[in-house]
Design an enzyme around this catalytic site. Structure first.
Site, PDB file in Angstrom:
ATOM      1  N   ARG A  55       0.852  -1.189   0.000  1.00 38.65           N
ATOM      2  CA  ARG A  55       0.000   0.000   0.000  1.00 38.65           C
ATOM      3  C   ARG A  55       0.885   1.236   0.000  1.00 38.65           C
ATOM      4  O   ARG A  55       2.105   1.134   0.142  1.00 38.65           O
ATOM      5  CB  ARG A  55      -0.965  -0.023   1.207  1.00 38.65           C
ATOM      6  CG  ARG A  55      -0.194  -0.428   2.462  1.00 38.65           C
ATOM      7  CD  ARG A  55      -0.543   0.271   3.677  1.00 38.65           C
ATOM      8  NE  ARG A  55      -0.470   1.696   3.554  1.00 38.65           N
ATOM      9  CZ  ARG A  55       0.643   2.418   3.702  1.00 38.65           C
ATOM     10  NH1 ARG A  55       1.824   1.846   3.941  1.00 38.65           N
ATOM     11  NH2 ARG A  55       0.609   3.729   3.608  1.00 38.65           N
ATOM     12  N   ASP A 228      -1.865  10.897  -2.592  1.00 42.39           N
ATOM     13  CA  ASP A 228      -2.148   9.793  -3.525  1.00 42.39           C
ATOM     14  C   ASP A 228      -2.345  10.293  -4.947  1.00 42.39           C
ATOM     15  O   ASP A 228      -2.119   9.559  -5.916  1.00 42.39           O
ATOM     16  CB  ASP A 228      -3.356   8.992  -3.046  1.00 42.39           C
ATOM     17  CG  ASP A 228      -2.949   8.141  -1.855  1.00 42.39           C
ATOM     18  OD1 ASP A 228      -2.980   8.667  -0.721  1.00 42.39           O
ATOM     19  OD2 ASP A 228      -2.536   6.980  -2.060  1.00 42.39           O
ATOM     20  N   LYS A 239      -4.989  10.108   2.473  1.00 40.39           N
ATOM     21  CA  LYS A 239      -5.750   9.271   3.406  1.00 40.39           C
ATOM     22  C   LYS A 239      -6.874  10.043   4.083  1.00 40.39           C
ATOM     23  O   LYS A 239      -6.698  11.203   4.466  1.00 40.39           O
ATOM     24  CB  LYS A 239      -4.766   8.701   4.440  1.00 40.39           C
ATOM     25  CG  LYS A 239      -5.360   7.815   5.513  1.00 40.39           C
ATOM     26  CD  LYS A 239      -6.197   6.669   4.965  1.00 40.39           C
ATOM     27  CE  LYS A 239      -5.458   5.789   4.002  1.00 40.39           C
ATOM     28  NZ  LYS A 239      -6.360   4.942   3.191  1.00 40.39           N
TER      29      LYS A 239
END
Ligand code: MRU
Length: 334
Positions: A55, A228, A239
């Site tokens: 991840r 991201d 997040k």
């Protein structure tokens, strides 16, 4: 990243290619167990991305790049492999960036292992540079808030948000890190804290909803988070919970930075509202580990990311330097 494994200190990356397979540090079982998982097919890689064995945006991109190598080795159609890998998680841009780069390399007749190795080495080097640039904004004695895990596990090596923190610590600055626990998957408590322990960097884990309290009391000097996907305007997804922290930081005059390499920038988008936001299983909220923490019949929502508008950002730390959202330089980031 230096880690202690089987009693010895070693230099390890979040994942690497060996013997026609990809070896991953299994991020689902840290901090209590340090284990590896091997992927031998594109489907293995896709499942490992979905179940979060691997991840963090740049590490997912690296998994995608080596996944394309496995596609070639196993004689799979490369476009089909690219489609399967791209269907795993929608938000982090690195996955799409890496796979498209591998498709272009295949098209140009470049050796796929060399292309993936180069890609992954480049990302690690860019993260090291993010650390060098970001160190400049960290004063001696700084108390720094970070959210989720944007360390070596999430990025192959060094980290994005954690790279300046590592660099500041290495330079001898006396820093203290506030680590948001990061519900529901607890990447802060489980992974960021584990990385900081390996490096001997002083820190406290705080409940996700405590950051505003510490900012209001003047106990946090700056915030650095990962990203991201960052649009051309500087809006960015990270997040879930990042947006709230940025709003609280502005209210309390605490500088707020994101850090990311070129692979996270999606210059085809302007508005952050156009970034696809992944929504994961409600059971990640309803359970902690195997323990149900709510009434059996309760339902939950679980957006994995949120979008922070550029107006809340003090700056964006990249391998090419630190930019204000309005002055993102696409050319310098290539
Ligand atoms: O759902 P995850 O754990 O993949 O989310 C990771 C993050 O949100 C990180 O902050 C982001 O990928 C930046 S990592 C360099």
């Amino acid at each position: 990243m230096r880690v202690v494994y089987k009693g010895k200190e070693r230099d390890l990356r979040a994942l690497w290619y060996q013997n026609e397979s990809i070896r991953f540090i299994d991020q689902r079982v840290l901090p209590h167990r340090f284990e590896f998982r091997d992927a031998e097919t594109v489907e293995d890689v896709a499942v490992f991305i979905e179940d979060m064995t691997v991840r963090g945006a740049p590490s997912i991109g690296a998994a995608g790049a080596y996944g394309m190598v496995l596609a070639e080795i196993n004689g799979m159609d490369l476009n089909e492999a690219a489609e399967r890998l791209k269907r795993t998680r929608p938000t982090a841009f690195d996955l799409f960036f890496a796979i498209d780069r591998m498709l272009a390399a295949a098209n140009d007749g470049v050796d796929m292992v060399d292309a993936a190795d180069d890609y992954v080495d480049e990302i690690a080097e860019k993260c090291r540079l993010i650390g060098e640039h970001g160190n400049a904004i960290i004063p001696d004695g700084a108390r720094i808030l970070t959210h989720c895990n944007a360390g070596a596990l999430a990025t192959i090596d060094y980290g994005t948000a954690l790279a300046p923190i590592r660099a500041a610590h290495k330079a001898g600055k006396k820093i203290h890190v506030f680590v948001d626990e990061t519900r529901p998957r607890l990447q802060g408590a489980a992974l960021t804290s584990w990385e900081l322990v390996q490096e001997g960097i002083p820190h406290d884990i705080i409940p996700d909803n405590a950051a505003g309290h510490f900012m209001q009391r003047g106990e946090i000097d700056l915030c650095i988070v990962g990203a991201d996907r960052i649009t051309a305007s500087g809006d960015f997804a990270n997040k879930i919970g990042t947006y709230e922290k940025a709003v609280c930081a502005k209210e309390n005059n605490v500088p707020f930075y994101t850090a990311a390499p070129v692979s996270t920038f999606d210059f085809s988008l302007i508005s952050g509202f156009d970034i696809p936001i992944e929504e994961r299983s409600q059971d990640e909220v309803r359970y902690v580990g195997s323990e149900l923490i709510c009434p059996e019949t309760a339902t939950a929502r679980n957006p994995s990311f949120d979008m922070t508008p550029a107006k809340f950002l003090t700056g964006i730390i990249t391998e090419a330097g630190i930019f204000k959202p309005g002055e993102l330089d696409q050319a310098k980031l290539q």
